[in-house]
Design an enzyme around this catalytic site. Structure first.
Site, PDB file in Angstrom:
ATOM      1  N   TYR A   1     -23.407   0.322  21.400  1.00 52.71           N
ATOM      2  CA  TYR A   1     -21.986   0.342  21.761  1.00 52.71           C
ATOM      3  C   TYR A   1     -21.619   1.706  22.339  1.00 52.71           C
ATOM      4  CZ  TYR A   1     -16.922   0.087  21.333  1.00 52.71           C
ATOM      5  OH  TYR A   1     -15.580   0.111  21.595  1.00 52.71           O
ATOM      6  N   ASP A   2     -22.022   2.755  21.639  1.00 50.20           N
ATOM      7  CA  ASP A   2     -21.690   4.110  22.099  1.00 50.20           C
ATOM      8  C   ASP A   2     -22.213   4.365  23.505  1.00 50.20           C
ATOM      9  OD1 ASP A   2     -20.414   4.583  19.765  1.00 50.20           O
ATOM     10  OD2 ASP A   2     -22.055   5.717  18.852  1.00 50.20           O
TER      11      ASP A   2
ATOM     12  N   LEU B   1      13.248  -9.662   5.375  1.00 48.57           N
ATOM     13  CA  LEU B   1      13.127 -10.948   4.698  1.00 48.57           C
ATOM     14  C   LEU B   1      13.897 -10.903   3.387  1.00 48.57           C
ATOM     15  CD1 LEU B   1       9.280 -11.456   5.111  1.00 48.57           C
ATOM     16  CD2 LEU B   1      11.030 -12.939   6.088  1.00 48.57           C
TER      17      LEU B   1
ATOM     18  N   ASP C   1       1.463  -5.103   3.326  1.00 45.99           N
ATOM     19  CA  ASP C   1       2.160  -3.901   2.907  1.00 45.99           C
ATOM     20  C   ASP C   1       1.803  -2.783   3.889  1.00 45.99           C
ATOM     21  OD1 ASP C   1       3.786  -2.400   1.376  1.00 45.99           O
ATOM     22  OD2 ASP C   1       2.435  -2.238  -0.338  1.00 45.99           O
TER      23      ASP C   1
ATOM     24  N   ARG D   1       9.930  -0.718  13.901  1.00 44.48           N
ATOM     25  CA  ARG D   1      11.104  -1.512  13.635  1.00 44.48           C
ATOM     26  C   ARG D   1      12.394  -0.676  13.642  1.00 44.48           C
ATOM     27  NH1 ARG D   1      12.050  -4.703   8.007  1.00 44.48           N
ATOM     28  NH2 ARG D   1      14.204  -4.133   7.942  1.00 44.48           N
TER      29      ARG D   1
ATOM     30  N   GLU E   1       2.078  -6.332  11.601  1.00 44.85           N
ATOM     31  CA  GLU E   1       2.085  -5.190  10.698  1.00 44.85           C
ATOM     32  C   GLU E   1       0.864  -4.321  10.982  1.00 44.85           C
ATOM     33  OE1 GLU E   1       4.724  -5.573   8.609  1.00 44.85           O
ATOM     34  OE2 GLU E   1       4.336  -4.408   6.788  1.00 44.85           O
TER      35      GLU E   1
ATOM     36  N   LYS F   1       7.532 -12.080  -3.998  1.00 37.56           N
ATOM     37  CA  LYS F   1       6.846 -10.822  -4.323  1.00 37.56           C
ATOM     38  C   LYS F   1       5.918 -10.964  -5.528  1.00 37.56           C
ATOM     39  CE  LYS F   1       8.011  -7.431  -2.269  1.00 37.56           C
ATOM     40  NZ  LYS F   1       9.187  -6.662  -1.929  1.00 37.56           N
TER      41      LYS F   1
ATOM     42  N   CYS G   1     -18.283  25.224 -13.417  1.00 33.16           N
ATOM     43  CA  CYS G   1     -18.480  23.821 -13.053  1.00 33.16           C
ATOM     44  C   CYS G   1     -18.780  22.990 -14.300  1.00 33.16           C
ATOM     45  CB  CYS G   1     -19.637  23.717 -12.062  1.00 33.16           C
ATOM     46  SG  CYS G   1     -20.183  22.030 -11.778  1.00 33.16           S
TER      47      CYS G   1
ATOM     48  N   CYS H   1     -22.567  21.816 -14.263  1.00 37.53           N
ATOM     49  CA  CYS H   1     -23.744  22.688 -14.336  1.00 37.53           C
ATOM     50  C   CYS H   1     -23.442  24.096 -14.819  1.00 37.53           C
ATOM     51  CB  CYS H   1     -24.436  22.762 -12.978  1.00 37.53           C
ATOM     52  SG  CYS H   1     -23.569  23.766 -11.758  1.00 37.53           S
TER      53      CYS H   1
HETATM   54  S1  IVH Z   1       8.111 -12.264   9.079  1.00 37.53           S
HETATM   55  C1  IVH Z   1      12.338 -12.668  10.595  1.00 37.53           C
HETATM   56  N1  IVH Z   1       5.730 -12.214   7.960  1.00 37.53           N
HETATM   57  O1  IVH Z   1       8.082  -7.645   5.792  1.00 37.53           O
HETATM   58  C2  IVH Z   1      11.218 -12.403   9.674  1.00 37.53           C
HETATM   59  N2  IVH Z   1       7.096 -10.288   7.810  1.00 37.53           N
HETATM   60  O2  IVH Z   1      11.152  -7.700   4.976  1.00 37.53           O
HETATM   61  C3  IVH Z   1      10.354 -11.345  10.180  1.00 37.53           C
HETATM   62  N3  IVH Z   1       6.028  -8.420   6.641  1.00 37.53           N
HETATM   63  O3  IVH Z   1       9.285  -5.406   7.900  1.00 37.53           O
HETATM   64  C4  IVH Z   1       9.268 -10.971   9.294  1.00 37.53           C
HETATM   65  N4  IVH Z   1       4.139  -9.427   6.215  1.00 37.53           N
HETATM   66  O4  IVH Z   1       7.041  -6.143   8.683  1.00 37.53           O
HETATM   67  C5  IVH Z   1       6.875 -11.528   8.209  1.00 37.53           C
HETATM   68  N5  IVH Z   1       3.602 -12.301   7.042  1.00 37.53           N
HETATM   69  C6  IVH Z   1       4.743 -11.632   7.285  1.00 37.53           C
HETATM   70  C7  IVH Z   1       4.923 -10.297   6.871  1.00 37.53           C
HETATM   71  C8  IVH Z   1       6.125  -9.668   7.141  1.00 37.53           C
HETATM   72  C9  IVH Z   1       4.816  -8.302   6.082  1.00 37.53           C
HETATM   73  C10 IVH Z   1       7.051  -7.341   6.651  1.00 37.53           C
HETATM   74  C11 IVH Z   1       7.696  -7.174   7.977  1.00 37.53           C
HETATM   75  C12 IVH Z   1       9.115  -6.743   7.697  1.00 37.53           C
HETATM   76  C13 IVH Z   1       9.265  -7.042   6.243  1.00 37.53           C
HETATM   77  C14 IVH Z   1      10.424  -7.987   6.081  1.00 37.53           C
END
Ligand code: IVH
Length: 672
Positions: free
Chosen positions: A39-40, A86, A120, A139, A176, A317, A411, A414
């Site tokens: 690849y390189d 969300l 996350d 965002r 993400e 969650k 250390c 040792c």
């Molecule tokens: S959908 C209109 N799907 O969660 C809905 N968001 O609170 C748009 N996030 O900042 C989001 N995984 O970046 C969606 N599978 C997923 C997600 C996701 C992580 C994040 C998203 C946003 C936050 C929403």
């Protein structure tokens, strides 16, 4: 070899297509097709062509992933379609309530949900025009974000150009940016070793890395992207459902979560949650829940939005990954390179379903920054299988008289002195040659090609030698006998003999190699060579003061200090004495050229390729000064072939004849 522009353009296009294919296999599908070296080579060829024909460089070339010029600040971007958040659900009841609202809103008895992990990381939006990535943005407040186009280009699994066809002229993909857990662990460990700031968790690492004004910094961070949707008005939809939209994205080269699933009704959605919570540890990325989205896009549209969140989706969650417990002790561990890592021993506590009894504190600087003390109550956190760590101290609960943490002076592995290099946060053991924690690393370095050059002494073997107690320090290598070695795995009589012979051969070395082999921190090959030339022999180097060391070109205070500390440590001196006792020797180096006269006496040397540090005439003069003769053709009578860059057929010929081949550095060492 010069190419005409048309040939170059064709080759560039072919290389890009090939590299894109390999990138996609490696970064998106996790299924590499070729070796790193292959690849390189392709990548370098492309870079060279683009350098020769700058007009062929395009923003979607894989070479553009290395990062452009730093920005004074990020430009602002207005999102045509806002990036909303969300709603969260923390219990089954809340999820059932969400489902009820959806059913009632749509007038149906059951809703089909697209289920996926909730990553996350940091949300980004990517805009493609005619299939080419033209913009990436964060965002921000949901309406206006930052233009991070240069940075997202460096994220290796983001397609710079869409694959296949059938995509709209204009496409906005949302997803993400994350740092995979394994990359995060490695990155943090390296940072800690360097005595630099570590990230608290993969999310912070991703966010901090993406928002770098210098894209070259971002390029060095192991970031990944996962798409979770398309931002589009109904007439721009790429498919009628979310699930099919994701399938389209995948076809166009976007990485998407493998764990996507369709649930018929809320019970299946909850079952998905249970599966994911159980699988959470094993996922490559940090996940803080799952997301349920009404699969049918027309139904999504009918449900619409409340305030800043859609009614058609919810984030369910996971139980939090943090807990509070007490630090019962702070212990110090020694890493492979001698870095001391403080570790908090904790009163055992359940964190996200796992019993945690210790957490890393990374390095002395981090302990001081967080001011963690024995007896403190602390917040511990784990993100998936990431090593648990102390997030912060609950100061209200600090017992009176809790002592400030201090690194030990010796250390713990040792007993050698601990050094703290000025300007570095990290404390290190100075007993590099002796310390059991550093043993394997020290032996591997000692044996490496540019050091003592002991062929065949690789990692697997060193592991075994150390594990069996056959080798404690590098000096023990010279005591190994065939009878000891044949007891090891995968070691026959013949290879044992070869190894003993290779070790024995390494006794005859040069002072420069020997000094390099000692593995003194900050003393690379080049410095070792300078030191050898300057001091001529080992005793004056071992007793040299900081000032005397700094008289050597390129040796500054940090290097000088490391050298003084190294030789001041009695354990290291004992190992050196044992090495000399074992017969390691070298010709005394003389700084004057006279004594090296004749080193190439009567030798025939052929030159091929170009040397970067001298012309051919200079190389010839140097060889002749040492009594050698430069020959045009390679034959059996040739003693050495010096191969520079782009060597010709002489090299191949020499290889066939088994003639010793020197690269530029080796040649320089020889004529010095
Ligand atoms: S959908 C209109 N799907 O969660 C809905 N968001 O609170 C748009 N996030 O900042 C989001 N995984 O970046 C969606 N599978 C997923 C997600 C996701 C992580 C994040 C998203 C946003 C936050 C929403």
């Amino acid at each position: 070899m010069t190419l005409d522009r048309a040939t170059a353009a064709a080759r560039v296009a072919a290389l890009r297509a090939e590299i894109e294919r390999y990138d996609e296999a490696y970064f998106v599908r996790d299924a590499p097709l070729i070796s790193d070296a292959e690849y390189d080579a392709l990548f370098r060829e492309l870079l060279a062509l683009e350098e020769a024909f700058p007009e062929l460089v395009t923003p979607d070339s894989p070479t553009q992933r290395v990062g452009g010029k730093p920005l004074p600040e990020f430009a602002e971007v207005t999102h045509a379609i806002p990036m909303l958040s969300l709603m969260n659900a923390f219990s089954e009841e809340e999820v059932r309530a969400f489902d009820r609202r959806c059913r009632e809103g749509l007038g149906v008895t059951s809703v089909r949900y697209a289920c996926e992990p909730k990553f996350d990381g940091v949300a980004v939006t990517l805009i493609y025009e005619e299939g080419v990535l033209v913009r990436g943005a964060t965002r921000g407040d949901g309406y206006r974000g930052e233009d991070v186009t240069q940075n997202v280009r460096t994220v290796r699994n983001i397609p710079l150009r869409l694959r296949g066809g059938g995509f709209p002229r204009s496409l906005e993909v949302r997803g993400e940016v994350v740092m995979l857990k394994r990359d995060f662990e490695r990155w943090n460990a390296e940072q800690a070793e360097r005595g630099e700031r570590v990230f608290a968790n993969p999310r912070n690492a991703a966010a901090g890395s993406l928002r770098q004004l210098d894209p070259r910094v971002t390029a060095k961070r192991p970031l990944r992207f996962f798409a979770y949707g398309v931002a589009a008005k109904p007439h721009e939809w790429v498919a009628p459902t979310h699930g099919e939209t994701m399938a389209r994205l995948q076809e166009w080269g976007f990485p998407v979560a493998a764990e996507r699933s369709i649930a018929e009704g809320v019970e299946e959605a909850l079952a998905y949650y249970a599966r994911m919570e159980e699988a959470r540890e094993r996922l490559p990325y940090g996940v803080d829940g799952v997301v349920y989205k009404v699969d049918d896009l027309a139904a999504q549209e009918r449900l619409g939005f409340v305030a800043r969140a859609p009614r058609f989706a919810v984030a369910h969650k996971f139980t939090p990954q943090e807990a509070i417990t007490v630090v019962e002790a702070i212990e110090v561990q020694v890493g492979r390179t001698g870095a001391l890592t403080p570790v908090a021993r904790l009163r055992p506590v359940m964190v996200g379903g796992v019993r945690v009894s210790s957490a890393t504190l990374h390095n002395e600087e981090e302990v001081r920054r967080k001011d963690v003390r024995v007896g403190d109550s602390v917040v511990v956190r784990r993100a998936g299988d990431v090593i648990p760590e102390v997030v912060q101290v609950v100061l209200d609960k600090r017992p009176a008289g809790a002592p400030l943490f201090a690194m030990p002076e010796r250390c713990p592995a040792c007993g050698s002195a601990v050094e703290r290099v000025s300007g570095e946060a990290i404390a290190r053991c100075t007993g590099g040659l002796f310390c059991p924690a550093q043993r394997k690393e020290a032996i591997l370095h000692f044996a490496s090609r540019r050091a003592m050059n002991i062929e065949g002494l690789g990692e697997r073997l060193v592991d075994q030698l150390v594990h069996r107690g056959l080798v404690e320090s590098v000096a023990d290598l010279y005591r190994l006998r065939v009878a000891d070695l044949v007891t090891l795995e995968r070691m026959g009589e013949k290879s044992a003999q070869n190894l003993v012979a290779a070790i024995s051969r390494s006794r005859a070395t040069t002072l420069a190699r020997f000094v390099y082999a000692l593995g003194i921190r900050n003393v690379g090959e080049r410095t070792a060579r300078d030191l050898a030339r300057h001091f001529g022999d080992l005793p004056p180097l071992m007793t040299a003061s900081r000032e005397a060391l700094m008289a050597v070109p390129e040796v500054g205070p940090v290097v000088a200090e490391a050298i003084v500390h190294f030789f001041a440590e009695p354990h290291n001196r004992a190992v050196i004495a044992a090495l000399l006792e074992a017969g390691v020797h070298w010709p005394r180096e003389e700084p004057s050229t006279n004594t090296s006269m004749g080193r190439l006496f009567g030798k025939r040397v052929a030159l091929t390729g170009t040397l970067s540090s001298m012309t051919r005439a200079e190389a010839q003069a140097a060889i002749e000064r040492l009594g050698g003769r430069v020959v045009e053709n390679v034959s059996r009578k040739t003693d050495f072939v010096v191969a520079g860059a782009d060597p010709g057929s002489k090299l191949e010929h020499a290889q066939k004849l088994g003639i010793t081949i020197l690269n530029e550095e080796e040649f320089l060492e020889l004529i010095r």
